[in-house]
Scaffold this motif. Structure first.
Motif, PDB file in Angstrom:
ATOM      1  N   GLN A  33      43.283  35.148  45.767  1.00 37.70           N
ATOM      2  CA  GLN A  33      42.404  34.397  45.227  1.00 37.70           C
ATOM      3  C   GLN A  33      41.145  34.218  45.728  1.00 37.70           C
ATOM      4  OE1 GLN A  33      44.298  30.496  43.971  1.00 37.70           O
ATOM      5  NE2 GLN A  33      42.377  29.688  43.418  1.00 37.70           N
ATOM      6  N   LEU A  34      41.066  34.049  47.112  1.00 41.58           N
ATOM      7  CA  LEU A  34      39.807  33.942  47.926  1.00 41.58           C
ATOM      8  C   LEU A  34      39.155  35.158  47.728  1.00 41.58           C
ATOM      9  CD1 LEU A  34      38.675  31.621  49.610  1.00 41.58           C
ATOM     10  CD2 LEU A  34      39.762  32.721  51.663  1.00 41.58           C
ATOM     11  N   TYR A  35      39.566  36.398  48.023  1.00 38.53           N
ATOM     12  CA  TYR A  35      39.051  37.648  47.909  1.00 38.53           C
ATOM     13  C   TYR A  35      38.334  37.626  46.483  1.00 38.53           C
ATOM     14  CZ  TYR A  35      38.298  42.858  47.973  1.00 38.53           C
ATOM     15  OH  TYR A  35      37.680  44.011  47.762  1.00 38.53           O
ATOM     16  N   ASN A  36      38.965  37.635  45.522  1.00 41.65           N
ATOM     17  CA  ASN A  36      38.488  37.835  44.105  1.00 41.65           C
ATOM     18  C   ASN A  36      37.274  36.683  43.831  1.00 41.65           C
ATOM     19  OD1 ASN A  36      40.293  39.693  43.580  1.00 41.65           O
ATOM     20  ND2 ASN A  36      41.611  38.578  42.649  1.00 41.65           N
ATOM     21  N   ALA A  37      37.372  35.342  44.325  1.00 41.26           N
ATOM     22  CA  ALA A  37      36.555  34.505  44.053  1.00 41.26           C
ATOM     23  C   ALA A  37      35.045  34.927  44.950  1.00 41.26           C
ATOM     24  CB  ALA A  37      36.847  33.054  44.740  1.00 41.26           C
ATOM     25  N   ALA A  38      35.248  35.298  46.088  1.00 41.82           N
ATOM     26  CA  ALA A  38      34.197  35.799  47.142  1.00 41.82           C
ATOM     27  C   ALA A  38      33.544  36.754  46.254  1.00 41.82           C
ATOM     28  CB  ALA A  38      34.732  36.244  48.401  1.00 41.82           C
ATOM     29  N   LEU A  39      34.302  37.842  45.850  1.00 41.65           N
ATOM     30  CA  LEU A  39      33.558  39.119  45.092  1.00 41.65           C
ATOM     31  C   LEU A  39      32.874  38.692  43.915  1.00 41.65           C
ATOM     32  CD1 LEU A  39      33.168  42.021  44.386  1.00 41.65           C
ATOM     33  CD2 LEU A  39      35.506  41.997  43.503  1.00 41.65           C
ATOM     34  N   GLU A  40      33.382  37.681  42.978  1.00 41.45           N
ATOM     35  CA  GLU A  40      32.946  37.231  41.779  1.00 41.45           C
ATOM     36  C   GLU A  40      31.329  36.332  42.317  1.00 41.45           C
ATOM     37  OE1 GLU A  40      33.637  34.255  38.156  1.00 41.45           O
ATOM     38  OE2 GLU A  40      35.132  34.205  39.667  1.00 41.45           O
ATOM     39  N   GLN A  41      31.447  35.726  43.539  1.00 37.72           N
ATOM     40  CA  GLN A  41      30.258  34.914  43.948  1.00 37.72           C
ATOM     41  C   GLN A  41      29.271  35.757  44.340  1.00 37.72           C
ATOM     42  OE1 GLN A  41      30.508  32.927  47.765  1.00 37.72           O
ATOM     43  NE2 GLN A  41      29.334  31.499  47.088  1.00 37.72           N
ATOM     44  N   ARG A  42      29.626  36.969  44.876  1.00 38.06           N
ATOM     45  CA  ARG A  42      28.424  37.864  45.332  1.00 38.06           C
ATOM     46  C   ARG A  42      27.870  38.516  44.013  1.00 38.06           C
ATOM     47  NH1 ARG A  42      30.171  41.035  51.185  1.00 38.06           N
ATOM     48  NH2 ARG A  42      31.137  39.407  52.025  1.00 38.06           N
ATOM     49  N   VAL A  53      24.813  37.924  49.198  1.00 41.79           N
ATOM     50  CA  VAL A  53      25.969  37.113  49.924  1.00 41.79           C
ATOM     51  C   VAL A  53      26.752  37.733  51.120  1.00 41.79           C
ATOM     52  CG1 VAL A  53      27.637  35.214  49.891  1.00 41.79           C
ATOM     53  CG2 VAL A  53      25.894  35.607  48.091  1.00 41.79           C
ATOM     54  N   THR A  54      26.754  37.313  52.066  1.00 40.20           N
ATOM     55  CA  THR A  54      27.417  38.177  53.261  1.00 40.20           C
ATOM     56  C   THR A  54      28.804  37.411  53.445  1.00 40.20           C
ATOM     57  OG1 THR A  54      26.573  36.813  55.158  1.00 40.20           O
ATOM     58  CG2 THR A  54      25.318  38.694  54.343  1.00 40.20           C
ATOM     59  N   GLY A  55      29.717  37.856  54.116  1.00 40.29           N
ATOM     60  CA  GLY A  55      30.938  37.492  54.530  1.00 40.29           C
ATOM     61  C   GLY A  55      30.850  36.115  55.513  1.00 40.29           C
ATOM     62  N   TYR A  56      29.823  36.372  56.146  1.00 38.59           N
ATOM     63  CA  TYR A  56      29.660  35.098  57.279  1.00 38.59           C
ATOM     64  C   TYR A  56      29.057  33.841  56.593  1.00 38.59           C
ATOM     65  CZ  TYR A  56      27.532  32.463  60.834  1.00 38.59           C
ATOM     66  OH  TYR A  56      27.274  31.221  61.717  1.00 38.59           O
ATOM     67  N   ASP A  57      28.222  34.279  55.369  1.00 36.04           N
ATOM     68  CA  ASP A  57      27.701  32.977  54.479  1.00 36.04           C
ATOM     69  C   ASP A  57      29.048  32.312  53.855  1.00 36.04           C
ATOM     70  OD1 ASP A  57      24.984  33.402  55.203  1.00 36.04           O
ATOM     71  OD2 ASP A  57      25.016  34.902  53.415  1.00 36.04           O
ATOM     72  N   LEU A  87      36.466  42.193  52.360  1.00 38.34           N
ATOM     73  CA  LEU A  87      35.341  42.439  51.316  1.00 38.34           C
ATOM     74  C   LEU A  87      34.027  42.980  51.805  1.00 38.34           C
ATOM     75  CD1 LEU A  87      34.602  42.283  48.293  1.00 38.34           C
ATOM     76  CD2 LEU A  87      33.911  39.783  48.783  1.00 38.34           C
ATOM     77  N   ASP A  88      33.625  42.635  53.064  1.00 41.41           N
ATOM     78  CA  ASP A  88      32.614  43.111  53.632  1.00 41.41           C
ATOM     79  C   ASP A  88      32.714  44.461  54.057  1.00 41.41           C
ATOM     80  OD1 ASP A  88      30.556  41.398  54.035  1.00 41.41           O
ATOM     81  OD2 ASP A  88      30.980  40.465  55.843  1.00 41.41           O
ATOM     82  N   LYS A  89      33.784  45.199  54.392  1.00 43.07           N
ATOM     83  CA  LYS A  89      34.084  46.332  54.682  1.00 43.07           C
ATOM     84  C   LYS A  89      34.137  47.276  53.352  1.00 43.07           C
ATOM     85  CE  LYS A  89      37.788  49.272  56.918  1.00 43.07           C
ATOM     86  NZ  LYS A  89      39.168  49.264  57.507  1.00 43.07           N
ATOM     87  N   THR A  90      34.810  46.731  52.107  1.00 43.62           N
ATOM     88  CA  THR A  90      34.686  47.321  50.984  1.00 43.62           C
ATOM     89  C   THR A  90      33.298  47.666  50.613  1.00 43.62           C
ATOM     90  OG1 THR A  90      36.548  46.090  50.399  1.00 43.62           O
ATOM     91  CG2 THR A  90      35.737  47.249  48.689  1.00 43.62           C
ATOM     92  N   PHE A 109      38.016  43.709  41.300  1.00 47.40           N
ATOM     93  CA  PHE A 109      39.132  42.494  41.759  1.00 47.40           C
ATOM     94  C   PHE A 109      40.446  42.889  41.813  1.00 47.40           C
ATOM     95  CE2 PHE A 109      35.535  40.762  39.201  1.00 47.40           C
ATOM     96  CZ  PHE A 109      35.047  39.631  39.895  1.00 47.40           C
ATOM     97  N   LYS A 110      41.109  42.317  42.988  1.00 43.69           N
ATOM     98  CA  LYS A 110      42.531  42.807  43.276  1.00 43.69           C
ATOM     99  C   LYS A 110      43.774  42.104  42.499  1.00 43.69           C
ATOM    100  CE  LYS A 110      41.256  45.340  46.829  1.00 43.69           C
ATOM    101  NZ  LYS A 110      41.527  46.667  46.814  1.00 43.69           N
ATOM    102  N   PRO A 111      44.598  42.909  41.514  1.00 43.71           N
ATOM    103  CA  PRO A 111      45.767  42.371  41.077  1.00 43.71           C
ATOM    104  C   PRO A 111      46.497  42.027  41.890  1.00 43.71           C
ATOM    105  CG  PRO A 111      45.514  44.426  40.467  1.00 43.71           C
ATOM    106  CD  PRO A 111      44.360  44.136  41.085  1.00 43.71           C
ATOM    107  N   ALA A 112      47.804  41.289  41.558  1.00 41.74           N
ATOM    108  CA  ALA A 112      48.777  40.917  42.734  1.00 41.74           C
ATOM    109  C   ALA A 112      49.356  42.213  43.125  1.00 41.74           C
ATOM    110  CB  ALA A 112      49.900  39.792  41.953  1.00 41.74           C
ATOM    111  N   GLN A 113      49.540  43.437  42.250  1.00 44.78           N
ATOM    112  CA  GLN A 113      50.277  44.416  42.767  1.00 44.78           C
ATOM    113  C   GLN A 113      49.496  45.371  44.028  1.00 44.78           C
ATOM    114  OE1 GLN A 113      49.585  43.632  39.759  1.00 44.78           O
ATOM    115  NE2 GLN A 113      51.277  43.551  38.439  1.00 44.78           N
ATOM    116  N   ARG A 114      48.195  44.925  43.925  1.00 43.92           N
ATOM    117  CA  ARG A 114      47.361  45.613  44.836  1.00 43.92           C
ATOM    118  C   ARG A 114      46.885  44.695  46.009  1.00 43.92           C
ATOM    119  NH1 ARG A 114      45.338  50.528  43.477  1.00 43.92           N
ATOM    120  NH2 ARG A 114      45.836  51.241  41.601  1.00 43.92           N
ATOM    121  N   TRP A 115      47.556  43.646  46.324  1.00 42.41           N
ATOM    122  CA  TRP A 115      47.184  42.737  47.444  1.00 42.41           C
ATOM    123  C   TRP A 115      48.561  42.297  48.034  1.00 42.41           C
ATOM    124  CZ3 TRP A 115      42.424  41.391  49.188  1.00 42.41           C
ATOM    125  CH2 TRP A 115      42.616  40.583  50.210  1.00 42.41           C
ATOM    126  N   ASN A 116      49.081  43.093  49.217  1.00 43.99           N
ATOM    127  CA  ASN A 116      50.299  42.972  49.682  1.00 43.99           C
ATOM    128  C   ASN A 116      50.238  42.599  51.445  1.00 43.99           C
ATOM    129  OD1 ASN A 116      49.290  45.296  50.837  1.00 43.99           O
ATOM    130  ND2 ASN A 116      51.141  46.619  50.213  1.00 43.99           N
TER     131      ASN A 116
END
Length: 390
Positions: A33-42, A53-57, A87-90, A109-116
């Protein structure tokens, strides 16, 4: 200054209790959820304000996030920081592909099946030379400590080597694993004075310049009949039903078995080559382009990229040398006289030089050319005439 250490991973099976497993699944959900929210924010910041927006921000906002959403308090702080780094690496990979002119593939965005998995980025105190809380084995060596989750049973089938750096908790086919990344000292092997060229293929997995033909085990082809039956079963099940989920899990288990068989074969083959030879030259293949051909399944089954990566890591640890050789014309050039002609390649397995009449197995001839090219000084062009290697 020469680096005398290398990186090695150790993967151990975990056996969490039901409450611990529920906490692990919740950690996966929150970090995704955090990853997807961070991607949406960027994406929103760039579209609306043209701002990057950077990962540090985003990491600096974690304190406010925990106050607004107390459920994130149940996740260790380093684990919450890791999705931003991922996300920065991506993003870095995306821009690198754009720069190279390749198909970019914008971060998704990552679905549940792709976040393990979730990760503890620090498990060792360098100053004091001891374990930190994350990943620390218990005194009896049967459990590991995972913050916010508890002491989880772990099967240490082999001892940890070197200095542990990170710990990743991985969920794979209904099973949980602890994956430690460790910095281990290199273990140079006694020089053998031997060099070898390796030609890879789908008929034979590898052909070496000294005449060894390594059979291709074809793990995927062997398990294909069972996979087809299982996949037809999945297709007949109603989407969202428990029966379909069980059928999907069986397919995943079978694929996991095939992957493990291939990985075991690659490790054993690479280990033997590294033990027997000081210098190993192999083709520098662009496998990602080759899998677009009509041989895609056979090429994927043989797994050249994984094998070359394993070979390089083992060679580095043993102070051996691996040389990647441009494969251009290696199958058309006679290793005896150096004459190059596509007419010399009579068939997939036969080679007869139109200049000197030398006959050989086509793949063996290519392997000797690869060894010859690997032994050539770096300033010499690959398209120049090849000379005989004694």
């Amino acid at each position: 200054m020469e680096n005398n250490t290398t990186i090695k991973t150790h993967k151990y099976r975990l056996y969490p209790t039901k409450p611990q497993e529920a906490a692990m699944f919740e950690t996966l959900r929150l970090t995704r959820q955090l990853y997807n929210a961070a991607l949406e924010q960027r994406i929103s910041a760039y579209k609306k304000q043209g701002k990057t927006v950077t990962g540090y921000d985003q990491q600096k906002e974690l304190t406010a996030l925990k106050e607004a959403c107390p459920e994130f308090e149940a996740v260790y702080s380093h684990v919450l920081q890791e999705p931003f780094e991922r996300l920065d690496k991506t993003y870095r990979s995306f821009f690198a592909r754009v720069k190279r002119g390749e198909k970019a593939g914008f971060p998704r965005f990552k679905p549940a099946q792709r976040w393990n998995s979730f990760k503890f980025k620090e498990v060792w105190d360098k100053k004091k030379g001891r374990w930190l809380t994350p990943g620390r084995p218990t005194d009896d060596g049967k459990r590991i400590n995972i913050p916010k989750i508890g002491s989880v049973k772990c099967k240490f089938h082999r001892p940890l080597e070197g200095t542990p750096k990170t710990l990743q908790i991985l969920h794979e086919c209904g099973e949980w694993y602890a994956v430690y990344t460790c910095e281990v000292p290199k273990n140079p092997l006694t020089p053998t004075g031997s060099s070898v060229g390796v030609d890879v293929g789908t008929t034979w997995f590898a052909i070496t310049s000294d005449g060894e033909f390594v059979e291709n085990p074809r793990h995927l082809k062997t398990g294909l009949r069972k996979l087809r039956v299982q996949q037809r079963t999945v297709a007949r099940r109603k989407k969202g039903s428990n029966r379909r989920k069980k059928a999907v899990k069986l397919v995943a288990k079978n694929h996991q078995k095939i992957r493990r068989q291939r990985l075991d074969f690659h490790h054993k083959t690479a280990r033997r080559l590294v033990n027997e030879h000081d210098v190993i030259a192999h083709e520098d293949l662009k496998v990602s382009n080759m899998v677009k051909s009509n041989l895609a399944r056979s090429i994927s089954d043989v797994g050249w990229s994984q094998f070359f990566d394993i070979l390089s890591l083992k060679a580095e640890s043993a102070a051996r040398k691996v040389i990647r050789v441009n494969p251009m014309y290696t199958s058309q050039t006679c290793h005896q006289c150096g004459h190059r002609s596509k007419e010399s390649r009579l068939s997939q397995s036969r080679f007869k030089c139109v200049n000197c009449g030398h006959e050989d197995n086509a793949d063996l001839n290519a392997a000797r050319n690869i060894l010859q090219a690997g032994a050539r000084p770096s300033g010499v062009n690959d398209s120049e005439v090849m000379h005989v290697v004694a």
